[in-house]
Design a protein around this motif. Structure first.
Motif, PDB file in Angstrom:
ATOM      1  N   HIS A   7       0.839  -1.186  -0.126  1.00 31.54           N
ATOM      2  CA  HIS A   7       0.046  -0.149  -0.121  1.00 31.54           C
ATOM      3  C   HIS A   7       1.030   1.354  -0.023  1.00 31.54           C
ATOM      4  O   HIS A   7       1.192   1.862   0.937  1.00 31.54           O
ATOM      5  CB  HIS A   7      -1.079  -0.083   1.179  1.00 31.54           C
ATOM      6  CG  HIS A   7      -2.049   0.966   1.041  1.00 31.54           C
ATOM      7  ND1 HIS A   7      -3.380   0.504   1.510  1.00 31.54           N
ATOM      8  CD2 HIS A   7      -1.937   2.360   1.020  1.00 31.54           C
ATOM      9  CE1 HIS A   7      -4.040   1.926   1.432  1.00 31.54           C
ATOM     10  NE2 HIS A   7      -3.309   2.976   0.895  1.00 31.54           N
ATOM     11  N   TYR A  72      -8.539   7.359  -4.391  1.00 31.37           N
ATOM     12  CA  TYR A  72     -10.163   7.366  -4.756  1.00 31.37           C
ATOM     13  C   TYR A  72     -10.478   8.867  -5.109  1.00 31.37           C
ATOM     14  O   TYR A  72     -11.351   9.516  -4.436  1.00 31.37           O
ATOM     15  CB  TYR A  72     -10.612   6.903  -3.498  1.00 31.37           C
ATOM     16  CG  TYR A  72     -10.400   7.308  -2.285  1.00 31.37           C
ATOM     17  CD1 TYR A  72      -9.441   6.357  -1.709  1.00 31.37           C
ATOM     18  CD2 TYR A  72     -10.546   8.399  -1.397  1.00 31.37           C
ATOM     19  CE1 TYR A  72      -8.679   6.669  -0.384  1.00 31.37           C
ATOM     20  CE2 TYR A  72     -10.337   8.508  -0.406  1.00 31.37           C
ATOM     21  CZ  TYR A  72      -9.228   7.851   0.324  1.00 31.37           C
ATOM     22  OH  TYR A  72      -8.693   8.097   1.550  1.00 31.37           O
ATOM     23  N   GLU A 129      -6.485   2.365  -4.651  1.00 30.67           N
ATOM     24  CA  GLU A 129      -7.304   2.096  -3.583  1.00 30.67           C
ATOM     25  C   GLU A 129      -8.685   2.844  -3.918  1.00 30.67           C
ATOM     26  O   GLU A 129      -8.555   3.969  -4.102  1.00 30.67           O
ATOM     27  CB  GLU A 129      -6.771   2.991  -2.301  1.00 30.67           C
ATOM     28  CG  GLU A 129      -7.647   2.943  -1.015  1.00 30.67           C
ATOM     29  CD  GLU A 129      -6.658   3.774   0.014  1.00 30.67           C
ATOM     30  OE1 GLU A 129      -5.684   4.281  -0.121  1.00 30.67           O
ATOM     31  OE2 GLU A 129      -7.225   3.578   1.245  1.00 30.67           O
ATOM     32  N   HIS A 161     -10.727   1.429   0.706  1.00 32.55           N
ATOM     33  CA  HIS A 161     -10.319   2.275   1.801  1.00 32.55           C
ATOM     34  C   HIS A 161     -11.337   2.093   2.948  1.00 32.55           C
ATOM     35  O   HIS A 161     -12.500   2.330   2.807  1.00 32.55           O
ATOM     36  CB  HIS A 161     -10.644   3.806   1.373  1.00 32.55           C
ATOM     37  CG  HIS A 161     -10.157   4.939   2.528  1.00 32.55           C
ATOM     38  ND1 HIS A 161      -9.044   4.991   3.248  1.00 32.55           N
ATOM     39  CD2 HIS A 161     -11.103   5.709   2.963  1.00 32.55           C
ATOM     40  CE1 HIS A 161      -8.960   5.957   4.120  1.00 32.55           C
ATOM     41  NE2 HIS A 161     -10.216   6.378   4.036  1.00 32.55           N
ATOM     42  N   ALA A 196      -8.345  -1.942   3.406  1.00 32.66           N
ATOM     43  CA  ALA A 196      -7.242  -1.234   3.867  1.00 32.66           C
ATOM     44  C   ALA A 196      -7.398  -0.881   5.265  1.00 32.66           C
ATOM     45  O   ALA A 196      -8.405  -0.905   5.897  1.00 32.66           O
ATOM     46  CB  ALA A 196      -6.983   0.162   3.189  1.00 32.66           C
ATOM     47  N   HIS A 197      -6.229  -0.641   5.885  1.00 33.38           N
ATOM     48  CA  HIS A 197      -6.081   0.046   7.357  1.00 33.38           C
ATOM     49  C   HIS A 197      -6.637  -1.138   8.201  1.00 33.38           C
ATOM     50  O   HIS A 197      -7.657  -0.887   9.075  1.00 33.38           O
ATOM     51  CB  HIS A 197      -6.805   1.205   7.638  1.00 33.38           C
ATOM     52  CG  HIS A 197      -6.538   2.261   6.052  1.00 33.38           C
ATOM     53  ND1 HIS A 197      -5.286   2.632   6.156  1.00 33.38           N
ATOM     54  CD2 HIS A 197      -7.501   2.871   5.495  1.00 33.38           C
ATOM     55  CE1 HIS A 197      -5.375   3.331   5.227  1.00 33.38           C
ATOM     56  NE2 HIS A 197      -6.442   3.333   4.531  1.00 33.38           N
TER      57      HIS A 197
HETATM   58 ZN   LIG Z   1      -7.000   4.428   2.765  1.00 34.04          ZN
END
Ligand SMILES: [Zn+2]
Length: 298
Positions: A7, A72, A129, A161, A196-197
């Motif tokens: 990422h 995005y 993303e 995301h 993600a995250h």
């Molecule tokens: Zn993100």
């Protein structure tokens, strides 16, 4: 086993020279709010390095390959420009860089699906993303559903995301209801999703966690973790998530340790957190590269 950062964000010189002005000119205020912001301590949230600086950061961190994630964006035109830029990056450094394509369904189904096929022909290996909630389209949008189906068909992992509902608030933070991700994964069983995250800790969710853990097509990356979950509780998280589902991702060039006196190399410091977290050999190999190699090699 190669070490992979799954990422990473990168922008062309045109953006790096004057990010805020570029964003105004190109109608990308949401990106500007997130990426050109200054923290309360007066420091910027991130740097705007070029590809050579990225390669140096990777060398320093012992990272063999980075997977570039698109943004995005709010506009199709910006998505296309980033896809072309990433194609150039991958062509210039095929041994070090892979890249995902970005898109906006508002461009219309034919245009968006053609753009994905074009990106694949250009050597890109995933989508992301992306963020339906930030980009302002429904997860039930017809074009978006066609995108997810094509991603399954072409074996393109889709990086999404996800924001932590209980995490700190920051300007530009958008709510991303976790139930939407479970629904998308269920509706598209052939498509691989990378949330993600840490997917806002979806596997630990009281109602949705069980289903998420049973969904074999949901994976997670660790992007920006030191900013959201400090200190990293990698061992604890991996025990629940399953180490075969998690990919190391830094969110470079975001500064991950804003309290530090000197601005350290975030990528190196964060990779070192995983190297010294006392993970099993299997877990370390999988998280630091094995899983990303499997998912992103087409
Ligand atoms: Zn993100």
């Amino acid at each position: 086993m190669p070490i992979i950062d799954a990422h990473v964000h990168l922008y062309p010189d045109e953006v790096n020279r004057a990010p805020a002005a570029w964003a105004i000119e190109h109608g990308e205020p949401h990106w500007a709010m997130l990426c050109t912001r200054v923290r309360k301590n007066g420091r910027p949230v991130q740097a705007f390095p070029g590809v050579d600086e990225l390669l140096r950061a990777m060398d320093e961190a012992g990272v063999d390959r980075a997977v570039l994630q698109g943004w995005y964006w709010q506009n199709h035109v910006t998505c296309v420009a980033q896809n072309r830029f990433y194609a150039d990056c991958v062509r210039a450094h095929p041994d070090r860089l892979s890249a995902c394509a970005t898109l906006h369904p508002n461009a219309g189904m034919d245009v968006v699906l053609a753009e994905i096929r074009r990106a694949v022909d250009d050597g890109l290996c995933g989508l992301g993303e992306l963020s339906p909630h930030s980009q302002g389209f429904s997860v039930a949008d017809e074009t978006w559903r066609a995108v997810l189906a094509l991603a399954g068909e072409l074996k393109l992992p889709v990086n999404l995301h996800v924001t932590e509902p209980e995490g700190k608030n920051y300007p530009g933070k958008i709510e991303t209801p976790l139930v939407d991700f479970v629904r998308m994964a269920k509706a598209h069983p052939r498509t691989t999703f990378v949330l993600a995250h840490w997917g806002a800790r979806l596997p630990l969710h009281p109602e949705l966690g069980v289903e998420a853990r049973l969904s074999g097509n949901i994976h997670y990356d660790t992007a920006a973790s030191p900013l959201i979950y400090s200190p990293v509780v990698a061992g604890e998280m991996l025990a629940v998530f399953g180490h075969e589902r998690v990919m190391f991702g830094s969110d470079f060039p975001l500064f991950l340790y804003p309290q530090a006196e000197e601005q350290p190399s975030s990528m190196r410091a964060f990779a070192d957190e995983f190297r010294t977290a006392g993970l099993s050999e299997d877990a370390q190999v999988a998280v630091l590269g094995g899983n990303a190699a499997r998912l992103f090699s087409r």
